[in-house]
Design an enzyme around this catalytic site. Structure first.
Site, short mmCIF file in Angstrom:
data_model
loop_
_atom_site.label_atom_id
_atom_site.label_comp_id
_atom_site.label_asym_id
_atom_site.label_seq_id
_atom_site.Cartn_x
_atom_site.Cartn_y
_atom_site.Cartn_z
N GLY A 45 -8.86 3.73 -7.66
CA GLY A 45 -9.94 4.83 -7.36
C GLY A 45 -9.18 5.36 -6.03
CD GLN A 50 -8.83 7.05 -0.25
OE1 GLN A 50 -9.17 7.04 -1.43
NE2 GLN A 50 -7.92 6.02 0.00
CB CYS A 92 -8.15 0.98 1.40
SG CYS A 92 -8.48 2.60 1.41
CG LEU A 93 -4.44 3.72 -2.89
CD1 LEU A 93 -4.29 5.23 -3.72
CD2 LEU A 93 -3.16 2.81 -3.03
CG HIS A 134 -13.11 1.07 -1.62
ND1 HIS A 134 -12.44 -0.02 -0.87
CD2 HIS A 134 -12.29 1.85 -1.37
CE1 HIS A 134 -11.29 0.51 -0.40
NE2 HIS A 134 -11.45 1.59 -0.76
CD GLU A 135 -12.18 4.81 -4.06
OE1 GLU A 135 -11.95 5.69 -3.33
OE2 GLU A 135 -11.40 3.65 -4.29
CG HIS A 138 -12.63 6.34 1.05
ND1 HIS A 138 -11.86 6.13 2.32
CD2 HIS A 138 -11.94 5.65 0.18
CE1 HIS A 138 -10.94 5.23 2.02
NE2 HIS A 138 -11.24 4.70 0.47
ZN ZN Z 1 -10.09 3.17 0.01
#
Ligand code: ZN
Length: 170
Positions: A45, A50, A92-93, A134-135, A138
């Site tokens: 995701g 991000q 998370c990236l 989670h997304e 963000h």
């Molecule tokens: Zn993330």
């Protein structure tokens, strides 16, 4: 095109994103680039903030970066949290080389639109539900480390401080 993924503590990750009012060609390109970037970075995701775009756009592919079978784009997603709370491990990236367990709802009701302005309304469970929470976080400037217990967070902060110091000395 592969985009640069911002990492914590970049202040852009803490901002609340704006609603999308019109699907422009730029937004379509951004969504395609986000999917490519997500695969490249081995994620399931990715949210627009991000990659430095403060708009309410997320992409998800639960089949993963190897299969690339189910890329999904959600515009202006909103969630109703339903179901039970459960613990699951997240990463998370934007928080590289770190994973920890977090409590999330195991079911959510998603409302969004796709890139053709079609309405999407669906109930998601398990990994899909967790990924959506989670997304969508963000989009409100919230990282999963912001939702950890104070103790876990302070351990993470100490680790990051050490890491940043070591990078500086290199
Ligand atoms: Zn993330």
């Amino acid at each position: 095109m592969i985009l640069e993924v911002l990492t914590h503590p970049d202040p852009l990750l803490k901002q609340k994103s704006e609603a999308i009012t019109e699907i422009t060609p730029e937004i379509r390109t951004l969504a395609a680039d986000m999917i490519e970037t997500m695969y490249k970075q081995q994620g399931i995701g990715l949210a627009a903030p991000q990659v430095g775009k403060q708009i309410r756009l997320i992409v998800i592919d639960l089949s993963g970066p190897e299969l690339k079978e189910e890329p999904q784009v959600f515009v202006n997603p909103t969630l109703e949290l339903i179901g039970e709370k459960q613990k699951a491990e997240e990463g998370c990236l934007s928080v590289p080389d770190y994973r920890n367990t977090l409590v999330r709802h195991d079911k959510v009701l998603l409302k969004a639109t796709d890139l053709d302005n079609n309405k999407i309304e669906l109930e998601a469970s398990d990994l899909f539900a967790i990924c959506l929470q989670h997304e969508c976080d963000h989009l409100d400037g919230i990282l999963f480390i912001d939702r950890m217990s104070r103790l876990k967070r302070s351990l993470y902060d100490a680790r990051l401080k050490k890491q940043l110091k070591a990078e500086k000395q290199q």
